[in-house]
Design an enzyme around this catalytic site. Sequence first.
Site, PDB file in Angstrom:
ATOM      1  CG  HIS A   1      -0.447   0.455   2.487  1.00 32.57           C
ATOM      2  ND1 HIS A   1      -0.009  -0.417   3.469  1.00 32.57           N
ATOM      3  CD2 HIS A   1      -0.274   1.698   2.993  1.00 32.57           C
ATOM      4  CE1 HIS A   1       0.405   0.273   4.510  1.00 32.57           C
ATOM      5  NE2 HIS A   1       0.257   1.564   4.258  1.00 32.57           N
TER       6      HIS A   1
ATOM      7  N   GLY B   1       5.225   0.328   6.228  1.00 30.21           N
ATOM      8  CA  GLY B   1       6.325  -0.264   5.484  1.00 30.21           C
ATOM      9  C   GLY B   1       7.546  -0.565   6.317  1.00 30.21           C
TER      10      GLY B   1
END
Length: 258
Positions: free
Chosen positions: A65, A210
Amino acid sequence: MSFPPLMTPICGRPMVPPSGSRIVGGKVARPHSWPWQVALRNRKSHSVRCAGSLVDARWVLTTAHCVDQDPVGSNWLVYTGAHDLTRLENSRVRYSVERVILHERFDLSNFDNDIALLKLTTPVHWDSFVKPVCIPPPHYQLQAGTICTITGWGMAEGGKRPLKQASVPLVSLATCRRRDWLGAEFVITDNMMCAGYEQGGVDTCQGDSGGPLVCYVGGRWVQAGITSFGRGCGLPRKPGVYTKVSAFTLWLVDKMVG
């Protein structure tokens, strides 16, 4: 613990020892004590969008994402060895990205298979401040209650953005799926893992996506999770949700070696 064959002997062993930790509710990390942590910036933006981790000299692990809206490698920059993001542009450790690889079954509606790899155009030079993290064997399980560490440059006050760290316990999927925890509107799949305190107070937040959740196993730091999503930041019974790296070890090896 045995590691996939592409993992090197230097993985998971920082030259600068991390400081003890008990980035919402966390503390400023000792500079360069998490040498696999990288910052990701899109060339179209003036700010860092997400984080990632070095798993090999040419490969950065992050969430899908973070990069799915612009999966063109040449549009991304990776900064290694960074500590304070306010000084990022002066960094000499900036790498261009050759290719972005999203997981083929990434589902933005529920963040399932939220994993991606960035292939750098040139290999990273390992030194005292830049080293890779270890990747766990396929389907490796850590027990609920195991204390692991999250790191990131997320929500910060006063414009200062040094890397922060915090310790969080792993939460079982059964607990994380309970209606009185995250809530029925969240689908927690077997490709995910949860971490946080029942009382809240310590969590990843916006800007940490992340980045790695690492656990100390067998004398090495192993990346168990990738910061994916959550409900608020540091709320009671609302643990952070992370992509479970061991569910994708074979996928990683296939993409990196193939």
